[in-house]
Design a protein around this motif. Structure first.
Motif, PDB file in Angstrom:
ATOM      1  N   VAL A   1       8.838   9.565   8.836  1.00  7.28           N
ATOM      2  CA  VAL A   1       8.005   8.598   8.041  1.00  7.28           C
ATOM      3  C   VAL A   1       6.619   8.821   8.069  1.00  7.28           C
ATOM      4  O   VAL A   1       5.176   9.074   7.440  1.00  7.28           O
ATOM      5  N   ILE A   2       6.506  10.045   9.773  1.00  6.33           N
ATOM      6  CA  ILE A   2       5.227   9.977   9.521  1.00  6.33           C
ATOM      7  C   ILE A   2       4.447  10.854   8.785  1.00  6.33           C
ATOM      8  O   ILE A   2       3.076  11.081   8.616  1.00  6.33           O
ATOM      9  N   GLY A   3       4.757  11.357   7.951  1.00  2.36           N
ATOM     10  CA  GLY A   3       4.743  12.614   7.255  1.00  2.36           C
ATOM     11  C   GLY A   3       3.684  11.911   6.345  1.00  2.36           C
ATOM     12  O   GLY A   3       2.619  12.212   5.608  1.00  2.36           O
ATOM     13  N   VAL A   4       3.575  10.898   5.310  1.00  7.72           N
ATOM     14  CA  VAL A   4       2.741   9.564   4.637  1.00  7.72           C
ATOM     15  C   VAL A   4       1.649   9.012   5.506  1.00  7.72           C
ATOM     16  O   VAL A   4       1.143   8.668   5.009  1.00  7.72           O
ATOM     17  N   VAL A   5       1.573   9.092   6.791  1.00 12.43           N
ATOM     18  CA  VAL A   5       0.888   8.981   7.072  1.00 12.43           C
ATOM     19  C   VAL A   5      -0.345   9.386   7.365  1.00 12.43           C
ATOM     20  O   VAL A   5      -0.271  10.554   7.673  1.00 12.43           O
ATOM     21  N   GLU A   6      -2.287   8.780   6.312  1.00 14.87           N
ATOM     22  CA  GLU A   6      -2.882  10.071   6.563  1.00 14.87           C
ATOM     23  C   GLU A   6      -3.355   9.364   7.920  1.00 14.87           C
ATOM     24  O   GLU A   6      -3.866   8.613   8.395  1.00 14.87           O
ATOM     25  N   ARG A   7      -4.580  11.020   8.303  1.00 14.76           N
ATOM     26  CA  ARG A   7      -5.666  10.447   9.181  1.00 14.76           C
ATOM     27  C   ARG A   7      -6.539  10.081   9.114  1.00 14.76           C
ATOM     28  O   ARG A   7      -6.942   9.322   9.841  1.00 14.76           O
ATOM     29  N   ARG A   8      -7.152  10.669   8.208  1.00 11.40           N
ATOM     30  CA  ARG A   8      -8.932   9.491   7.608  1.00 11.40           C
ATOM     31  C   ARG A   8      -8.156   8.219   6.232  1.00 11.40           C
ATOM     32  O   ARG A   8      -7.285   8.346   5.177  1.00 11.40           O
ATOM     33  N   GLN A   9      -7.731   7.175   6.815  1.00  9.05           N
ATOM     34  CA  GLN A   9      -7.419   6.399   5.916  1.00  9.05           C
ATOM     35  C   GLN A   9      -8.029   5.297   5.421  1.00  9.05           C
ATOM     36  O   GLN A   9      -9.069   4.951   6.073  1.00  9.05           O
TER      37      GLN A   9
ATOM     38  N   LEU B   1       0.000   3.194   0.097  1.00  9.74           N
ATOM     39  CA  LEU B   1      -0.061   3.277  -0.897  1.00  9.74           C
ATOM     40  C   LEU B   1       0.131   3.545  -2.338  1.00  9.74           C
ATOM     41  O   LEU B   1      -0.431   3.089  -3.507  1.00  9.74           O
ATOM     42  N   GLU B   2       0.748   4.878  -2.437  1.00 10.37           N
ATOM     43  CA  GLU B   2       1.265   5.394  -2.934  1.00 10.37           C
ATOM     44  C   GLU B   2       3.025   5.374  -2.757  1.00 10.37           C
ATOM     45  O   GLU B   2       3.673   5.534  -3.563  1.00 10.37           O
ATOM     46  N   VAL B   3       3.200   6.182  -1.286  1.00  5.66           N
ATOM     47  CA  VAL B   3       4.596   6.596  -0.832  1.00  5.66           C
ATOM     48  C   VAL B   3       4.773   5.537   0.320  1.00  5.66           C
ATOM     49  O   VAL B   3       4.041   6.059   0.694  1.00  5.66           O
ATOM     50  N   GLU B   4       5.965   5.309  -0.228  1.00  3.82           N
ATOM     51  CA  GLU B   4       6.293   4.724   1.147  1.00  3.82           C
ATOM     52  C   GLU B   4       7.421   5.136   1.638  1.00  3.82           C
ATOM     53  O   GLU B   4       8.737   4.847   0.956  1.00  3.82           O
TER      54      GLU B   4
ATOM     55  N   PRO C   1      -2.101  -6.871  12.415  1.00  2.00           N
ATOM     56  CA  PRO C   1      -0.690  -8.194  11.966  1.00  2.00           C
ATOM     57  C   PRO C   1       0.361  -7.527  11.224  1.00  2.00           C
ATOM     58  O   PRO C   1      -0.597  -6.583  10.383  1.00  2.00           O
ATOM     59  N   ALA C   2       1.265  -7.429  11.185  1.00  2.98           N
ATOM     60  CA  ALA C   2       2.265  -7.271  10.479  1.00  2.98           C
ATOM     61  C   ALA C   2       2.495  -7.779   8.699  1.00  2.98           C
ATOM     62  O   ALA C   2       2.452  -6.792   7.394  1.00  2.98           O
ATOM     63  N   ALA C   3       1.536  -8.685   9.140  1.00  2.00           N
ATOM     64  CA  ALA C   3       0.965  -9.317   7.183  1.00  2.00           C
ATOM     65  C   ALA C   3       0.304  -8.431   6.727  1.00  2.00           C
ATOM     66  O   ALA C   3       0.560  -8.721   5.631  1.00  2.00           O
ATOM     67  N   ASP C   4      -0.177  -7.937   7.145  1.00  2.00           N
ATOM     68  CA  ASP C   4      -1.547  -7.115   7.088  1.00  2.00           C
ATOM     69  C   ASP C   4      -1.470  -5.834   6.032  1.00  2.00           C
ATOM     70  O   ASP C   4      -2.314  -5.487   5.303  1.00  2.00           O
ATOM     71  N   PHE C   5       0.097  -5.351   6.434  1.00  2.00           N
ATOM     72  CA  PHE C   5       1.075  -4.178   5.934  1.00  2.00           C
ATOM     73  C   PHE C   5       0.667  -4.034   4.658  1.00  2.00           C
ATOM     74  O   PHE C   5       2.512  -5.195   4.355  1.00  2.00           O
ATOM     75  N   PRO C   6       0.547  -3.322   3.523  1.00  2.00           N
ATOM     76  CA  PRO C   6       0.884  -3.317   2.500  1.00  2.00           C
ATOM     77  C   PRO C   6       2.158  -3.026   1.879  1.00  2.00           C
ATOM     78  O   PRO C   6       2.418  -2.054   2.957  1.00  2.00           O
ATOM     79  N   THR C   7       3.315  -3.345   0.955  1.00  2.00           N
ATOM     80  CA  THR C   7       5.203  -2.945   0.615  1.00  2.00           C
ATOM     81  C   THR C   7       4.008  -2.349  -0.874  1.00  2.00           C
ATOM     82  O   THR C   7       3.133  -2.778  -1.375  1.00  2.00           O
ATOM     83  N   VAL C   8       4.917  -1.650  -1.297  1.00  2.00           N
ATOM     84  CA  VAL C   8       5.361  -0.882  -2.201  1.00  2.00           C
ATOM     85  C   VAL C   8       5.380  -2.543  -3.634  1.00  2.00           C
ATOM     86  O   VAL C   8       4.349  -2.061  -5.017  1.00  2.00           O
ATOM     87  N   GLU C   9       6.316  -3.209  -3.329  1.00  3.98           N
ATOM     88  CA  GLU C   9       6.625  -4.279  -4.382  1.00  3.98           C
ATOM     89  C   GLU C   9       4.864  -5.016  -4.231  1.00  3.98           C
ATOM     90  O   GLU C   9       4.096  -5.201  -5.415  1.00  3.98           O
ATOM     91  N   ASP C  10       3.932  -5.093  -3.779  1.00  2.00           N
ATOM     92  CA  ASP C  10       2.702  -5.929  -3.585  1.00  2.00           C
ATOM     93  C   ASP C  10       2.103  -4.902  -3.935  1.00  2.00           C
ATOM     94  O   ASP C  10       0.863  -5.710  -5.003  1.00  2.00           O
ATOM     95  N   ILE C  11       2.234  -3.984  -4.101  1.00  5.00           N
ATOM     96  CA  ILE C  11       1.118  -2.260  -5.330  1.00  5.00           C
ATOM     97  C   ILE C  11       1.245  -2.610  -6.294  1.00  5.00           C
ATOM     98  O   ILE C  11       0.575  -2.686  -6.675  1.00  5.00           O
TER      99      ILE C  11
END
Length: 136
Positions: A17-25, A49-52, A111-121
């Motif tokens: 899963v680390i491949g989708v994590v950007e260094r500068r977000q 925010l594009e790929v989960e 907080p886990a509540a701040d984590f965006p999901t594809v459904e939210d997007i």
């Protein structure tokens, strides 16, 4: 949240899963991985925010829960531990603790509540697409 796992069992899903994590977000939480532990095991989720990407694995969960942990720091810690290490990951309030043998690492969490999901997007985009007007 609290669970124990062997290094190799955590390293492979984390690398997946680390491949989708950007260094500068744009959002600090996008540099984290969402960790959800329950009776079915543990899942790791990362997004840009594009790929989960979600990776799930089975392990003994002492306490169910969820939290976000800095993804690259966690990967660096796990990668540098001995191959036969037993890792205990504990998330309490705004701190995650990674313990293996005589090593102990403390990481700040969000907080886990701040984590965006594809459904939210997806829901946010549907709202925007309904309001698009095309020029004739």
């Amino acid at each position: 949240m609290k669970f124990t796992i062997e290094r190799e069992q955590l390293l492979k899903p984390l690398q997946a899963v680390i491949g989708v994590v950007e260094r500068r977000q744009t959002l600090p939480v996008l540099g984290n991985v969402l960790v959800v532990a329950d009776s079915n095991g543990v899942s790791l989720t990362a997004t840009d925010l594009e790929v989960e990407l979600v990776s799930h694995f089975h392990t003994e969960v002492s306490e169910a829960g969820e939290g976000t942990v800095p993804a690259r720091k966690l990967l660096d810690i796990v990668r540098n531990l001995p191959a036969d290490a037993q890792i205990e990951l504990t998330v309490e309030q705004d701190r995650a603790t990674v313990t293996a043998a005589r090593s102990r690492f403390s990481l700040a969490t969000l907080p886990a509540a701040d984590f965006p999901t594809v459904e939210d997007i997806g829901e946010a985009n549907r709202c925007c697409f309904r309001n698009v007007n095309y020029a004739s």
